[in-house]
Motif scaffolding. Structure first.
Motif, short mmCIF file in Angstrom:
data_model
loop_
_atom_site.label_atom_id
_atom_site.label_comp_id
_atom_site.label_asym_id
_atom_site.label_seq_id
_atom_site.Cartn_x
_atom_site.Cartn_y
_atom_site.Cartn_z
N LEU A 73 -30.18 -11.11 -13.81
CA LEU A 73 -30.81 -9.82 -14.05
C LEU A 73 -31.23 -9.63 -15.50
O LEU A 73 -31.74 -8.58 -15.88
N SER A 74 -31.04 -10.66 -16.33
CA SER A 74 -31.58 -10.63 -17.70
C SER A 74 -32.71 -11.64 -17.80
O SER A 74 -32.82 -12.57 -17.00
N VAL A 75 -33.57 -11.48 -18.80
CA VAL A 75 -34.78 -12.28 -18.90
C VAL A 75 -34.47 -13.76 -19.13
O VAL A 75 -35.21 -14.64 -18.69
N ASN A 76 -33.36 -14.06 -19.81
CA ASN A 76 -33.04 -15.46 -20.09
C ASN A 76 -31.72 -15.91 -19.45
O ASN A 76 -31.14 -16.90 -19.85
N ASN A 77 -31.26 -15.15 -18.45
CA ASN A 77 -30.08 -15.52 -17.67
C ASN A 77 -28.82 -15.65 -18.53
O ASN A 77 -27.93 -16.45 -18.23
N GLN A 78 -28.73 -14.84 -19.55
CA GLN A 78 -27.59 -14.91 -20.46
C GLN A 78 -26.69 -13.69 -20.39
O GLN A 78 -25.54 -13.74 -20.83
N VAL A 79 -27.19 -12.58 -19.86
CA VAL A 79 -26.45 -11.32 -19.92
C VAL A 79 -26.46 -10.64 -18.56
O VAL A 79 -27.49 -10.60 -17.88
N SER A 80 -25.33 -10.11 -18.16
CA SER A 80 -25.22 -9.28 -16.96
C SER A 80 -24.64 -7.93 -17.37
O SER A 80 -24.22 -7.73 -18.52
N CYS A 81 -24.58 -7.00 -16.43
CA CYS A 81 -23.90 -5.72 -16.70
C CYS A 81 -22.46 -6.00 -17.09
O CYS A 81 -21.89 -5.33 -17.97
N GLY A 82 -21.85 -6.98 -16.41
CA GLY A 82 -20.46 -7.32 -16.67
C GLY A 82 -20.23 -8.01 -17.99
O GLY A 82 -19.07 -8.20 -18.40
N SER A 83 -21.29 -8.39 -18.70
CA SER A 83 -21.12 -9.00 -20.02
C SER A 83 -20.63 -7.99 -21.04
O SER A 83 -19.91 -8.33 -21.98
N CYS A 84 -21.03 -6.72 -20.88
CA CYS A 84 -20.63 -5.66 -21.80
C CYS A 84 -19.55 -4.76 -21.23
O CYS A 84 -18.93 -4.00 -21.97
#
Length: 408
Positions: A73-84
């Motif tokens: 769900l991020s542009v570069n597949n590095q971040v999700s909602c669960g990342s923060c």
């Protein structure tokens, strides 16, 4: 976490996706569709007790959980909602500020998203008495910003719609940077595990912005720890001592923890802001009323003006939302900018570090307008921290129901 107002050109997008694909290919196997991270969620039937525990349809909550943790769900597949918003930190994080998809520090500390309300409406068609859960949304029952008016979301209270809030980070150009909903929908349609998940949740594999938002809301609605969190503390609504605090009926609090509870509710009246729902004493949840935003004297001059940055009103500068105290012992650093590393520093602020400010809440002013100094004694500070530590719910922080399904 505000919506991006930037229009990204096709050439810039092409560059971003090209760089992303090259970088990700080194670490992750890719699908036949460029820019898709191949991974399979590990979903166990025994973990799916959302309906039983939270009144949310299991299939809807499962889809929401997968979306919440999916870095696609991020542009570069590095971040999700669960990342923060990490489970072990009560869906806050243990850093001052998080980094966005591009590694740049974000503006504010990630607040805990436990205990958010606003899932479903009051319409009788939303609740299915046969299943005990919410029905999939219809065109008329879908939660929108127009039928959710009792919420206060983000540190500055800039939204009252959970339906809008859940997708803001996805489009935010600093956080997840998906350029538009069409791109998001196309990307999800290209991922192998979503057709079945959407079909189970909605009876159709069609992906829409509304369905994505509703599923995310469904999962977030499950991020609620019981009122009787951690140690066994039960209250009734009868007044005692200051005619404000709930009576403690049963408790396994130790002596120092009970002393902290009394200080919290009486001498220092922290409950005035942090437990102000007379219908649900002992909740210690996030206050959702816009009238419950305060300037607590963090600065004489606020760089981040909070609510004032939105309203442009002088009297709103430095006003921020009151956070939940549930699992507060694991949600530090504290405040909107993560300036306090631990609860001791928070208590020190209220004890003797409140700064003079034109908008300082009357709760923290003396009669002459100067900031109050509570002068909390060292033993009282220890007792307050001991009490706040009892609001921790270990099961909530470790249960597979709320965990990252992509972790191996």
């Amino acid at each position: 976490m505000k919506k991006s107002g930037i229009i990204i050109s096709a050439s810039v997008l092409a560059t971003v996706f090209a760089v992303n694909f090259t970088a990700c290919k080194k670490e992750n196997q890719q699908s036949n569709t460029p820019g898709i991270l191949i991974q399979e969620p590990n979903l166990k039937a025994e973990d799916n007790k959302y309906l039983e525990k939270h009144g949310v349809n299991n299939d809807l909550a499962v889809l929401g959980r997968v979306l919440f943790y999916d870095k696609n769900l991020s542009v570069n597949n590095q971040v999700s909602c669960g990342s923060c918003h990490k489970q072990e930190f009560a869906f806050a994080d243990n850093v001052k500020v998080n980094k966005g998809f591009n590694g740049i520090d974000l503006k504010r500390n990630s607040p805990s998203i436990q205990g958010l309300r606003g899932f479903g409406n009051d319409n009788s068609t939303d609740f299915n008495s046969n299943t005990g859960g919410f029905n999939p949304p219809t065109e008329t029952s879908m939660p929108t910003k127009d039928n959710q008016t009792d919420l206060l979301l983000f540190w500055d209270g800039r939204q009252n719609s959970l339906a809008d809030m859940v997708l803001n980070p996805v489009l935010n150009h600093n956080e997840m940077n998906i350029p538009d909903f069409e791109t998001l929908i196309n990307k999800i349609n290209s991922i192998s595990y979503y057709p079945e998940l959407f079909n189970k949740a909605f009876g159709s594999s069609e992906v829409t912005k509304e369905k994505i938002a509703y599923a995310l809301q469904g999962f977030i609605a499950c991020l609620n720890t019981d009122k009787d969190t951690g140690k066994n503390t039960n209250f009734n609504s009868e007044p005692f001592e200051d005619n404000f605090s709930p009576v403690l009926i049963t408790s396994t609090l130790t002596g120092i923890e009970e002393e902290g509870r009394k200080l919290f509710h009486n001498k220092y009246n922290c409950a005035k802001c942090h437990d102000s729902n007379p219908q649900d004493p002992g909740e210690y949840g996030a206050v959702t009323s816009p009238s419950q935003m305060f300037n607590i004297g963090l600065d004489e001059v606020y760089t981040d003006k909070g609510l004032g940055a939105l309203t442009k009103k002088q009297g709103d500068q430095g006003l921020f939302k009151v956070p939940t105290l549930k699992n507060i012992s694991v949600t530090g650093p504290y405040m909107h900018d993560g300036r306090f590393n631990n609860l001791g520093e928070v208590i020190d602020h209220y004890s003797h570090n409140i700064k003079p400010n034109n908008n300082l809440s009357p709760l923290f002013r003396n009669f002459d307008g100067t900031p109050k100094k509570l002068n909390i004694l060292p033993a009282e500070k220890s007792a307050l921290i001991a009490f706040l530590n009892t609001l921790k719910d270990e099961d909530f922080l470790t249960s597979p129901m709320y965990s990252d399904p992509f972790k191996k």
